[in-house]
Design a protein around this motif. Structure first.
Motif, mmCIF file in Angstrom:
data_model
loop_
_atom_site.group_PDB
_atom_site.id
_atom_site.type_symbol
_atom_site.label_atom_id
_atom_site.label_comp_id
_atom_site.label_asym_id
_atom_site.label_seq_id
_atom_site.Cartn_x
_atom_site.Cartn_y
_atom_site.Cartn_z
ATOM 1 N N MET A 1 36.332 57.872 35.190
ATOM 2 C CA MET A 1 35.913 58.665 34.060
ATOM 3 C C MET A 1 36.578 57.768 33.078
ATOM 4 N N ARG A 2 35.736 57.818 31.898
ATOM 5 C CA ARG A 2 35.919 57.080 30.657
ATOM 6 C C ARG A 2 36.799 57.845 29.766
ATOM 7 N N ASP B 1 39.385 53.327 31.332
ATOM 8 C CA ASP B 1 38.542 53.775 32.716
ATOM 9 C C ASP B 1 39.787 54.488 33.960
ATOM 10 N N VAL B 2 39.897 55.494 34.284
ATOM 11 C CA VAL B 2 40.966 56.174 35.251
ATOM 12 C C VAL B 2 39.976 56.834 36.201
ATOM 13 N N LYS B 3 40.588 57.252 37.228
ATOM 14 C CA LYS B 3 40.295 58.017 38.273
ATOM 15 C C LYS B 3 40.190 59.473 37.731
ATOM 16 N N ASP B 4 39.139 59.907 38.252
ATOM 17 C CA ASP B 4 38.572 61.314 37.821
ATOM 18 C C ASP B 4 39.742 62.328 37.629
ATOM 19 N N GLY B 5 40.383 62.323 38.844
ATOM 20 C CA GLY B 5 41.721 63.375 39.114
ATOM 21 C C GLY B 5 42.804 63.217 38.098
ATOM 22 N N TYR B 6 42.963 61.918 37.630
ATOM 23 C CA TYR B 6 44.104 61.753 37.014
ATOM 24 C C TYR B 6 43.916 61.882 35.667
ATOM 25 N N ARG C 1 41.465 64.302 34.751
ATOM 26 C CA ARG C 1 41.098 65.745 34.604
ATOM 27 C C ARG C 1 42.618 66.681 34.745
#
Length: 148
Positions: A1-2, A20-25, A27
């Motif tokens: 996720m950007r 750019d991070v992981k989606d869960g972090y 969201r």
């Protein structure tokens, strides 16, 4: 996720950075706390606005940050707070309280740059860190005393 960071996140970046991070972090942590917004086509304008606002608040250069660090570390900051019997505070000391106490001594720091690792809820002497510049961090001795 950007994402575009809107506030400083320790270990991730400063306001205006595109990460750019992981989606869960993103969201579950960054977006609900409004620490970041989703990167979009119009994101470049938003990044420039955030960086301009950050530049106006930041210490201008490394030499100024080093001088401010020397003055902060040299003098302990005294903060008066309301307390009950046994030295327990009514509430806790916040970064804004620390910034205000430093301002009373004639130096200015941004409350967003003050890091209090453990909540301060009683009278005594504590150590607080202040990020003055991306390369300079100061350690501040904070003395919490009761109101007269």
């Amino acid at each position: 996720m950007r994402l575009i960071l809107t506030q400083e996140v320790t270990g991730l970046g400063a306001p205006g950075d595109v990460v750019d991070v992981k989606d869960g972090y993103g969201r579950n942590f960054l977006l609900p706390r409004q620490l970041a917004t989703v990167f979009s086509r119009g994101g470049a304008k938003q990044v420039e606005q955030i960086r301009a606002a950050r530049a106006s608040r930041e210490v201008a250069n490394l030499d100024d940050a080093q001088a401010l660090k020397a003055s902060l570390e040299g003098n302990p900051v005294r903060l008066t707070a309301r307390s009950g019997p046994g030295g327990r505070l009514f509430g806790a000391v916040t970064p804004a309280d620390v910034a205000h106490a430093v301002a009373e001594q004639g130096r200015t720091i941004d409350r967003r740059k003050v890091e209090i690792r453990n909540p301060i809820r009683s009278l005594g002497t504590y150590t607080v860190s202040v990020r003055l510049h991306p390369e300079v961090s100061a350690t501040l001795d904070l003395e919490v005393v009761p109101e007269a």
